[in-house]
Structures are given as C-alpha cells and as structure tokens.
Write a protein that holds these residues in place. Sequence first.
Motif, PDB file in Angstrom:
ATOM      1  N   VAL A   1       0.852  -1.198   0.000  1.00 17.46           N
ATOM      2  CA  VAL A   1       0.000   0.000   0.000  1.00 17.46           C
ATOM      3  C   VAL A   1       0.887   1.247   0.000  1.00 17.46           C
ATOM      4  O   VAL A   1       1.804   1.377   0.815  1.00 17.46           O
ATOM      5  CB  VAL A   1      -0.919  -0.006   1.245  1.00 17.46           C
ATOM      6  CG1 VAL A   1      -1.721   1.287   1.321  1.00 17.46           C
ATOM      7  CG2 VAL A   1      -1.843  -1.211   1.206  1.00 17.46           C
TER       8      VAL A   1
ATOM      9  N   ASP B   1       0.350  -3.197  16.508  1.00 23.67           N
ATOM     10  CA  ASP B   1       1.384  -2.174  16.738  1.00 23.67           C
ATOM     11  C   ASP B   1       1.047  -0.849  16.058  1.00 23.67           C
ATOM     12  O   ASP B   1       1.555   0.194  16.461  1.00 23.67           O
ATOM     13  CB  ASP B   1       2.735  -2.658  16.192  1.00 23.67           C
ATOM     14  CG  ASP B   1       3.459  -3.579  17.166  1.00 23.67           C
ATOM     15  OD1 ASP B   1       2.858  -3.975  18.176  1.00 23.67           O
ATOM     16  OD2 ASP B   1       4.642  -3.893  16.905  1.00 23.67           O
TER      17      ASP B   1
ATOM     18  N   ILE C   1       2.554  -9.451  20.730  1.00 18.71           N
ATOM     19  CA  ILE C   1       1.762 -10.336  19.864  1.00 18.71           C
ATOM     20  C   ILE C   1       0.406 -10.626  20.515  1.00 18.71           C
ATOM     21  O   ILE C   1      -0.648 -10.501  19.876  1.00 18.71           O
ATOM     22  CB  ILE C   1       2.536 -11.632  19.558  1.00 18.71           C
ATOM     23  CG1 ILE C   1       3.815 -11.286  18.769  1.00 18.71           C
ATOM     24  CG2 ILE C   1       1.675 -12.609  18.783  1.00 18.71           C
ATOM     25  CD1 ILE C   1       4.780 -12.459  18.586  1.00 18.71           C
TER      26      ILE C   1
HETATM   27  C1  LIG Z   1      13.004  -6.312  18.898  1.00 19.34           C
HETATM   28  C2  LIG Z   1      11.582  -6.749  19.149  1.00 19.34           C
HETATM   29  C3  LIG Z   1      11.330  -7.897  19.867  1.00 19.34           C
HETATM   30  C4  LIG Z   1      10.005  -8.283  20.128  1.00 19.34           C
HETATM   31  N1  LIG Z   1       9.787  -9.427  20.852  1.00 19.34           N
HETATM   32  C5  LIG Z   1       8.522  -9.817  21.115  1.00 19.34           C
HETATM   33  C6  LIG Z   1       8.239 -11.010  21.844  1.00 19.34           C
HETATM   34  O1  LIG Z   1       9.150 -11.729  22.284  1.00 19.34           O
HETATM   35  N2  LIG Z   1       6.942 -11.344  22.059  1.00 19.34           N
HETATM   36  C7  LIG Z   1       5.906 -10.570  21.610  1.00 19.34           C
HETATM   37  O2  LIG Z   1       4.735 -10.906  21.834  1.00 19.34           O
HETATM   38  N3  LIG Z   1       6.136  -9.444  20.911  1.00 19.34           N
HETATM   39  C8  LIG Z   1       7.400  -9.042  20.650  1.00 19.34           C
HETATM   40  N4  LIG Z   1       7.625  -7.905  19.939  1.00 19.34           N
HETATM   41  C9  LIG Z   1       6.468  -7.129  19.481  1.00 19.34           C
HETATM   42  C10 LIG Z   1       5.815  -7.802  18.281  1.00 19.34           C
HETATM   43  O3  LIG Z   1       6.779  -8.016  17.277  1.00 19.34           O
HETATM   44  C11 LIG Z   1       4.703  -6.893  17.754  1.00 19.34           C
HETATM   45  O4  LIG Z   1       3.875  -6.458  18.804  1.00 19.34           O
HETATM   46  C12 LIG Z   1       3.832  -7.622  16.733  1.00 19.34           C
HETATM   47  O5  LIG Z   1       4.632  -8.100  15.664  1.00 19.34           O
HETATM   48  C13 LIG Z   1       2.760  -6.670  16.196  1.00 19.34           C
HETATM   49  O6  LIG Z   1       2.064  -7.292  15.161  1.00 19.34           O
HETATM   50  P1  LIG Z   1       1.356  -6.427  14.039  1.00 19.34           P
HETATM   51  O7  LIG Z   1       0.743  -7.434  13.127  1.00 19.34           O
HETATM   52  O8  LIG Z   1       0.517  -5.370  14.647  1.00 19.34           O
HETATM   53  O9  LIG Z   1       2.536  -5.642  13.301  1.00 19.34           O
HETATM   54  P2  LIG Z   1       3.768  -6.212  12.460  1.00 19.34           P
HETATM   55  O10 LIG Z   1       4.228  -7.546  12.967  1.00 19.34           O
HETATM   56  O11 LIG Z   1       4.770  -5.092  12.422  1.00 19.34           O
HETATM   57  O12 LIG Z   1       3.175  -6.465  11.016  1.00 19.34           O
HETATM   58  C14 LIG Z   1       2.862  -5.398  10.159  1.00 19.34           C
HETATM   59  C15 LIG Z   1       2.864  -5.933   8.746  1.00 19.34           C
HETATM   60  O13 LIG Z   1       2.409  -4.899   7.863  1.00 19.34           O
HETATM   61  C16 LIG Z   1       3.221  -4.906   6.726  1.00 19.34           C
HETATM   62  N5  LIG Z   1       3.204  -3.560   6.133  1.00 19.34           N
HETATM   63  C17 LIG Z   1       3.678  -2.408   6.666  1.00 19.34           C
HETATM   64  N6  LIG Z   1       3.497  -1.382   5.836  1.00 19.34           N
HETATM   65  C18 LIG Z   1       2.862  -1.891   4.740  1.00 19.34           C
HETATM   66  C19 LIG Z   1       2.410  -1.324   3.521  1.00 19.34           C
HETATM   67  N7  LIG Z   1       2.532  -0.017   3.255  1.00 19.34           N
HETATM   68  N8  LIG Z   1       1.819  -2.123   2.614  1.00 19.34           N
HETATM   69  C20 LIG Z   1       1.669  -3.452   2.858  1.00 19.34           C
HETATM   70  N9  LIG Z   1       2.100  -4.051   4.003  1.00 19.34           N
HETATM   71  C21 LIG Z   1       2.685  -3.284   4.918  1.00 19.34           C
HETATM   72  C22 LIG Z   1       4.618  -5.284   7.233  1.00 19.34           C
HETATM   73  O14 LIG Z   1       5.413  -5.783   6.176  1.00 19.34           O
HETATM   74  C23 LIG Z   1       4.257  -6.344   8.256  1.00 19.34           C
HETATM   75  O15 LIG Z   1       4.178  -7.631   7.686  1.00 19.34           O
HETATM   76  C24 LIG Z   1       8.930  -7.498  19.662  1.00 19.34           C
HETATM   77  C25 LIG Z   1       9.183  -6.326  18.937  1.00 19.34           C
HETATM   78  C26 LIG Z   1      10.498  -5.951  18.686  1.00 19.34           C
HETATM   79  C27 LIG Z   1      10.740  -4.684  17.912  1.00 19.34           C
END
Ligand SMILES: Cc1cc2nc3c(=O)[nH]c(=O)nc-3n(C[C@H](O)[C@H](O)[C@H](O)COP(=O)(O)OP(=O)(O)OC[C@H]3O[C@@H](n4cnc5c(N)ncnc54)[C@H](O)[C@@H]3O)c2cc1C
Length: 280
Positions: free
Chosen positions: A2, A161, A174
């Motif tokens: 996007v 997130d 997560i």
């Molecule tokens: C260093 C680190 C360690 C962590 N360790 C843990 C842990 O041990 N346990 C835990 O529960 N949580 C952990 N977290 C937090 C966890 O990773 C996040 O809370 C979780 O991944 C959030 O999920 P989400 O689907 O909201 O976002 P995300 O996992 O960030 O997924 C977002 C998705 O959107 C896609 N995207 C973004 N922009 C666009 C666009 N313009 N067009 C199309 N696609 C797009 C990205 O490619 C991605 O696939 C950690 C975070 C970090 C930074």
Amino acid sequence: VVDWLLEEGGRVAGVRGHRVGGGVVELRAPIVIGADGQHSLVARAVRAPTYGVHPSQTLMYYSYWAGVPADGLENYRRQDSLVFVFPTNDDLTLLAVEQPRSHFPAFRTDIEGSLLRAIGRSPRLADRLAAGRRVERFKGTADLASFFRKPYGPGWALVGDAGYFKDPILGQGISDSFRDADLLVGALDLTLTGAAPWEEALGGYERERNAAALPAYELNYRLSTFGVVPATPPGLFTALQGAEEQIDRYFSLSAGTYPIHEFFAEANLARILGAQPLAA
Ligand SMILES: Cc1cc2nc3c(=O)[nH]c(=O)nc-3n(C[C@H](O)[C@H](O)[C@H](O)COP(=O)(O)OP(=O)(O)OC[C@H]3O[C@@H](n4cnc5c(N)ncnc54)[C@H](O)[C@@H]3O)c2cc1C
C-alpha cells in the motif's frame, strides 16, 4: 504494497498501491484497517493523533542459534543487560539482549562482541551458546518509543502495533495485537449490523483497548528504564515457594494473561503472604 489511501468526501475510501511484480492497484472499501505495524502508513496518512508517549529507553538485538537446546523461557538480568532465551521453530533457539539505549552507538559497532560480553556475565549460558551455531544475521533496533494512537476515524481503524506500541521487554506485543483484533472485530460487528453508531462502537474499542493495555503499558515502560521497578512486597518470593497457583499467576503477569492489578491487589498479596488458601 500500500502506497497511500484513497479519500472521498472527507473519509478514507480505499487504498492505492503497487504489486511487487509491478502494476498499480486501487482497492475501494468502506473501512480500511491499518494492521501495518509501528510505522503504520495508514496512521501517517490519516494523521492519527498519538498520546501517552514514552521515549525509547532501550536497544534490543536478537538472532537464532542451532544446537542450543532450551526448554522454556530463560531470563537473565545482569546490571544493565537483560538476556532472553527461548525455543522456537525448527529446533532453533532465539537469544535476545536488551540494554539501555545509551549503549546503542557502541553496541552496533560490534554486535557479536557486545552480545558475547553481555552473555559472558552468565557463564553457563555462554558455554551453551559456544557449543551451538548462529544461523541468522543479527537484527536489532533502538527505535522503541512507546505510544498509543487514536485507533479510528472516518473510514479507517488501526490495530496491533499500528494502534499502540511498547518496548518489547515484557514480550506482550503479539498477544496484545490478537486481543485488540478481537476488540476491533466486536466493534465493527456492532456498527456494521447497525447495533451501534460508528463513533459509539469504535470509541468503545479505543476505551476497552486502553483499559486492558494501560497497567502493563506503564509497568513495561518502567521496566524498560532499567531503573526502579514497582515495589515488590518483602517476603513475596519466599511466600510464593510451593504456592503453585500463585506462581502461575506471577509468571502470567509477564505473559499478559493475568491482570497485574489483581495480582498486586491487597487481598491477593495478603493471601500469599499469609499463605491462606485461594478462594475458589
Ligand atoms: C526487537 C523486538 C522484539 C520483540 N519481541 C517480542 C516477543 O518476544 N513477544 C511478543 O509478543 N512481541 C514481541 N515484539 C512485538 C511484536 O513483534 C509486535 O507487537 C507484533 O509483531 C505486532 O504485530 P502487528 O501485526 O501489529 O505488526 P507487524 O508484525 O509489524 O506487522 C505489520 C505488517 O504490515 C506490513 N506492512 C507495513 N506497511 C505496509 C504497507 N505499506 N503495505 C503493505 N504491508 C505493509 C509489514 O510488512 C508487516 O508484515 C517485539 C518487537 C520488537 C521490535
């Protein structure tokens, strides 16, 4: 992928993007949900207001090792280093190091050395690691500011997130994202079936999300400062010995599956410290 949002009559009306192989795409939808992570493009495009911001306090680096068996979560705290070890898929073990953000410039110039120095303070872990093999590159960041975003507006909503982000120190991102997806689906159901107007249903989503997130959010931030953590009553850990149900609850606090305020409620602490049996 996007690239931006479509707008019509002051509300979000779809997305504009491109296919990875080439080709522009426009998709129209009554509601666009940004589940696109910490740096959400949807949030940027709608200028979602941010609140409850805490600055980034830590750095975290991690990678995956083969030949380092681990049964469950291991957690090592040595002065200004926190090390997490846990098993993951394909018989690999994840190892992550978290340190105060001020170490970031030095840490990133020699990631392996910095990590080994942090682990060297736990000699048995260092030996286990030396017997294994790292199978992926290091990944890391110090971009870990915590924030809430207003998670809805005309034609859009945010979840995971994209809607609120916090330091990974408690590892709850997560499970929180799944919980919020559930709350958002409930709110959308209310409004799409006509049971509640948009503002009421989505306002409820924001309130419920914040109420569920806030206690752990603040604790999480305080832990990430590597400073003073909330007072643990004297004698708590001694009193917990053998109290399996309360031990489970204590560890559920960091998993986010038992409410912090219930565990630290006076009545519960009295039960533990007085070793009284749990009410059914
Ligand atoms: C260093 C680190 C360690 C962590 N360790 C843990 C842990 O041990 N346990 C835990 O529960 N949580 C952990 N977290 C937090 C966890 O990773 C996040 O809370 C979780 O991944 C959030 O999920 P989400 O689907 O909201 O976002 P995300 O996992 O960030 O997924 C977002 C998705 O959107 C896609 N995207 C973004 N922009 C666009 C666009 N313009 N067009 C199309 N696609 C797009 C990205 O490619 C991605 O696939 C950690 C975070 C970090 C930074």
